[in-house]
Write a protein that holds these residues in place. Structure first.
Motif, PDB file in Angstrom:
ATOM      1  N   GLY A  89       2.469   3.394  27.161  1.00 11.48           N
ATOM      2  CA  GLY A  89       2.242   1.786  27.241  1.00 11.48           C
ATOM      3  C   GLY A  89       1.181   1.647  26.579  1.00 11.48           C
ATOM      4  O   GLY A  89       0.865   0.638  25.785  1.00 11.48           O
ATOM      5  N   GLY A  90      -0.207   2.430  26.471  1.00 10.11           N
ATOM      6  CA  GLY A  90      -1.266   2.261  25.898  1.00 10.11           C
ATOM      7  C   GLY A  90      -1.188   2.413  24.461  1.00 10.11           C
ATOM      8  O   GLY A  90      -1.553   1.549  23.684  1.00 10.11           O
ATOM      9  N   LYS A  91      -0.231   3.440  23.933  1.00 12.32           N
ATOM     10  CA  LYS A  91       0.047   3.580  22.481  1.00 12.32           C
ATOM     11  C   LYS A  91       0.633   2.403  21.750  1.00 12.32           C
ATOM     12  O   LYS A  91       0.612   1.842  20.790  1.00 12.32           O
ATOM     13  N   THR A  92       1.717   2.083  22.974  1.00 12.37           N
ATOM     14  CA  THR A  92       2.461   0.824  22.479  1.00 12.37           C
ATOM     15  C   THR A  92       1.619  -0.374  22.310  1.00 12.37           C
ATOM     16  O   THR A  92       1.901  -1.068  21.225  1.00 12.37           O
ATOM     17  N   LEU A  93       0.711  -0.695  23.146  1.00 12.14           N
ATOM     18  CA  LEU A  93      -0.132  -2.001  23.055  1.00 12.14           C
ATOM     19  C   LEU A  93      -1.039  -1.795  21.763  1.00 12.14           C
ATOM     20  O   LEU A  93      -1.399  -2.725  21.306  1.00 12.14           O
ATOM     21  N   LEU A  94      -1.509  -0.481  21.630  1.00 10.77           N
ATOM     22  CA  LEU A  94      -2.391  -0.218  20.544  1.00 10.77           C
ATOM     23  C   LEU A  94      -1.724  -0.759  19.126  1.00 10.77           C
ATOM     24  O   LEU A  94      -2.213  -1.437  18.329  1.00 10.77           O
ATOM     25  N   TRP A  95      -0.402  -0.247  19.181  1.00 15.49           N
ATOM     26  CA  TRP A  95       0.160  -0.481  17.860  1.00 15.49           C
ATOM     27  C   TRP A  95       0.632  -2.062  17.755  1.00 15.49           C
ATOM     28  O   TRP A  95       0.730  -2.467  16.681  1.00 15.49           O
ATOM     29  N   PHE A  96       0.698  -2.415  18.808  1.00 21.19           N
ATOM     30  CA  PHE A  96       1.209  -4.060  18.899  1.00 21.19           C
ATOM     31  C   PHE A  96      -0.315  -4.689  18.219  1.00 21.19           C
ATOM     32  O   PHE A  96       0.028  -5.637  17.571  1.00 21.19           O
ATOM     33  N   GLY A  97      -1.238  -4.247  18.763  1.00 22.37           N
ATOM     34  CA  GLY A  97      -2.565  -4.879  18.367  1.00 22.37           C
ATOM     35  C   GLY A  97      -2.780  -4.564  16.775  1.00 22.37           C
ATOM     36  O   GLY A  97      -3.275  -5.520  16.248  1.00 22.37           O
ATOM     37  N   THR A 310       9.266  -8.025  23.387  1.00 23.27           N
ATOM     38  CA  THR A 310       9.904  -9.406  23.288  1.00 23.27           C
ATOM     39  C   THR A 310       9.259 -10.418  23.886  1.00 23.27           C
ATOM     40  O   THR A 310       9.010 -11.449  23.378  1.00 23.27           O
ATOM     41  N   THR A 311       8.002 -10.101  24.879  1.00 24.84           N
ATOM     42  CA  THR A 311       7.234 -10.929  25.402  1.00 24.84           C
ATOM     43  C   THR A 311       5.767 -11.062  24.714  1.00 24.84           C
ATOM     44  O   THR A 311       4.915 -12.033  24.561  1.00 24.84           O
ATOM     45  N   THR A 312       5.227  -9.700  24.229  1.00 23.93           N
ATOM     46  CA  THR A 312       3.865  -9.699  23.938  1.00 23.93           C
ATOM     47  C   THR A 312       3.947  -9.024  22.552  1.00 23.93           C
ATOM     48  O   THR A 312       2.676  -9.165  22.055  1.00 23.93           O
ATOM     49  N   LYS A 313       5.041  -8.923  21.711  1.00 23.12           N
ATOM     50  CA  LYS A 313       4.823  -8.391  20.234  1.00 23.12           C
ATOM     51  C   LYS A 313       5.473  -9.622  19.451  1.00 23.12           C
ATOM     52  O   LYS A 313       6.676  -9.555  19.295  1.00 23.12           O
ATOM     53  N   MET A 314       4.648 -10.500  18.887  1.00 23.87           N
ATOM     54  CA  MET A 314       5.403 -11.574  18.366  1.00 23.87           C
ATOM     55  C   MET A 314       4.521 -11.951  17.001  1.00 23.87           C
ATOM     56  O   MET A 314       3.700 -12.521  16.712  1.00 23.87           O
ATOM     57  N   ASP A 315       4.482 -10.887  15.842  1.00 24.18           N
ATOM     58  CA  ASP A 315       3.720 -10.855  14.796  1.00 24.18           C
ATOM     59  C   ASP A 315       3.985 -12.409  14.108  1.00 24.18           C
ATOM     60  O   ASP A 315       3.162 -12.961  13.177  1.00 24.18           O
ATOM     61  N   GLY A 316       5.324 -12.848  13.917  1.00 28.30           N
ATOM     62  CA  GLY A 316       5.646 -14.004  13.353  1.00 28.30           C
ATOM     63  C   GLY A 316       5.057 -15.426  14.155  1.00 28.30           C
ATOM     64  O   GLY A 316       4.263 -16.260  13.856  1.00 28.30           O
ATOM     65  N   CYS A 317       5.540 -15.181  15.289  1.00 29.72           N
ATOM     66  CA  CYS A 317       4.836 -16.394  16.428  1.00 29.72           C
ATOM     67  C   CYS A 317       3.489 -16.525  16.771  1.00 29.72           C
ATOM     68  O   CYS A 317       2.894 -17.514  16.988  1.00 29.72           O
ATOM     69  N   ALA A 318       3.017 -15.339  16.952  1.00 23.86           N
ATOM     70  CA  ALA A 318       1.649 -15.203  17.595  1.00 23.86           C
ATOM     71  C   ALA A 318       0.575 -14.849  16.797  1.00 23.86           C
ATOM     72  O   ALA A 318      -0.896 -14.540  17.190  1.00 23.86           O
ATOM     73  N   ALA A 357       1.953 -13.352  27.784  1.00 20.90           N
ATOM     74  CA  ALA A 357       3.258 -12.689  28.074  1.00 20.90           C
ATOM     75  C   ALA A 357       4.446 -13.409  28.876  1.00 20.90           C
ATOM     76  O   ALA A 357       4.015 -13.959  29.622  1.00 20.90           O
ATOM     77  N   GLY A 358       5.412 -13.749  28.220  1.00 22.73           N
ATOM     78  CA  GLY A 358       6.486 -14.292  28.912  1.00 22.73           C
ATOM     79  C   GLY A 358       6.184 -15.969  28.465  1.00 22.73           C
ATOM     80  O   GLY A 358       6.827 -16.703  29.485  1.00 22.73           O
ATOM     81  N   THR A 359       5.342 -16.503  28.030  1.00 24.69           N
ATOM     82  CA  THR A 359       5.097 -17.951  27.716  1.00 24.69           C
ATOM     83  C   THR A 359       6.113 -18.320  26.658  1.00 24.69           C
ATOM     84  O   THR A 359       6.996 -17.914  25.973  1.00 24.69           O
TER      85      THR A 359
END
Length: 453
Positions: A89-97, A310-318, A357-359
């Protein structure tokens, strides 16, 4: 049955998008006619329609931002337990960031180079102009001092969105720390957020009329000069998105994930096409998850990372879109952005998606971004309403970018964690399947602590 529901939903989405575009075109025509014929009543009618729609959007901004952040921060607890889950989870969120940071920097660069929104100056009310002037003269100390409200209720009653963001983050962290003791408060905010979402959904149904009024007013005031800013926004968003899609992700896949970009796009193309047409990361989720599995990602991890993305990884929208749209709106209103405001745009892109997330995707992220850099609620609502006119066109490439990132990050993390099956990665496969027969057998997770969705 589910296929029929999905078909009806996609059909309604298509019809709504077409109706918004129709409102855009009709509004532009009516505004142009009003400008050329100097028809006062038509101009007044268009302005009234636009003002009502803007006011409806504006009154949802404060409660939407507060409840979204509180609920989003507390929802991070849902990552689950176990050391493996925590590490993944930590590595996933890190790469999201990391990828969000790259995307927002590209968005800022493209927005500045393209000069999106320049050529027309939209005039807000005198009160908003005065507040913009005050904020423009301040430095970073002024921004920091302005974060903390004199009292809790004044931030909400005065529409100080940046202060509301600060309070929401503080309350969200405290709620997270209290755990089960704060469960009733979390439930209340979740219910309030759901109510606001429902009301917002009703307001959004009026978007074709609202867009007609706003675009019509713009053309009645500025004539066909308004075409160029809208086209500049569309071009900037597509250029930035294509750079992320076909430059950033392939470079990361090649040098970090040790995956051929050609293989990636060959297996992900069906999902990307569906995302582009459906304009929904959620609707594309089954395809996205199975695509990650077909690329060799451990099914258990894919079942965790792709839904999270799907809820927290939005390079286009966010990330890239709020950056470009913020520059576009600032240019429209003649607001010069300073260094610390660009820092705010980057911060919201990197951390804001975790807190929302989820908004409602782009709407909440753009609202947060505009509010964070200090624009008054009136300017925020008006700016968001203006860009809504071309949103269906922008949303297609934004969603495709979102989905590509939601598949790319699990591949990168899986490679680093030894959860990427090269045999499956290099095996030929058709488009992802959505029936009960997956493209490959999905064994149970190898680690008992691995969290699945």
């Amino acid at each position: 049955m589910s296929t029929d529901v999905s078909t009806r939903t996609n059909r309604r989405t298509l019809y709504f998008g077409l109706s918004v575009l129709a409102g855009l075109v009709l509004g532009a025509l009516l505004g142009f006619v009003a400008k050329q014929t100097d028809t006062a009543w038509l101009t007044t009618t268009l302005k009234t329609i636009g003002n009502i729609f803007t006011s409806l959007l504006q009154f949802t901004v404060i409660p939407l931002v507060f409840t979204a952040i509180v609920v989003g921060v507390t929802s991070l607890r849902g990552l689950g337990g176990g050391r493996t889950a925590a590490r993944l989870g930590g590595k996933t969120l890190l790469w999201f960031g990391i990828t969000s940071l790259i995307a927002v920097l590209i968005g800022i660069a493209v927005g500045l180079i393209s000069g999106a929104g320049k050529g027309v100056s939209v005039k807000p009310s005198e009160a908003a102009v005065a507040r913009l002037a005050d904020r423009a003269q301040g430095d970073w100390l002024t921004v920091i001092n302005g974060l903390v409200p004199d009292n809790l209720f004044s931030a909400f009653s005065n529409g100080e969105v940046l202060q509301v963001v600060f309070v929401a983050v503080l309350v969200g962290i405290a709620t997270y720390a209290l755990g089960e003791r704060a469960a009733p408060f979390v439930a209340f905010n979740q219910a309030a957020f759901d109510i606001i979402q429902k009301v917002l959904g009703w307001i959004i149904r009026l978007a074709p009329l609202g867009v007609l009024g706003l675009i019509g007013t713009a053309f009645a005031t500025y004539g066909n000069q308004f075409f160029k800013p809208l086209l500049s926004l569309i071009a900037a968003v597509y250029i930035a998105a294509l750079l992320v899609l076909f430059v950033v992700y392939p470079v990361l896949l090649r040098f970090v994930g040790k995956v051929s970009p050609r293989t990636f796009f060959a297996k992900a193309w069906t999902a990307l096409q569906f995302a582009f047409v459906s304009r929904s990361s959620g609707a594309t989720l089954p395809l996205s998850r199975q695509t990650a599995v077909n690329l060799g990602v451990e099914p258990g991890y894919a079942g965790f990372a792709v839904p999270l993305g799907t809820t927290t990884k939005m390079d286009g929208c966010a990330a890239l879109y709020p950056a470009i749209a913020t520059i576009f709106i600032a240019n429209l209103f003649g607001v010069g952005l300073g260094f610390w405001q660009y820092v705010g745009i980057v911060a919201v892109a990197v951390f804001g998606s975790f807190a929302t997330a989820g908004t409602t995707g782009w709407f909440t992220m753009l609202t947060l971004t505009l509010s964070t850099i200090g624009l008054p609620a009136e300017v925020v609502a008006t700016g968001v309403a203006i860009v809504y006119g071309v949103d269906p066109i922008l949303d297609m490439i934004r969603t495709a970018t979102n989905v590509a990132g939601q598949i790319t990050v699990p591949v990168l993390v899986a490679r680093g964690e030894g959860l990427l099956d090269d045999e499956v990665l290099n095996a030929p496969s058709g488009p992802p399947l959505l029936d009960d027969q997956p493209a490959r057998e999905e064994p149970a997770p190898k680690d008992k602590d691995l969290v699945t969705a």
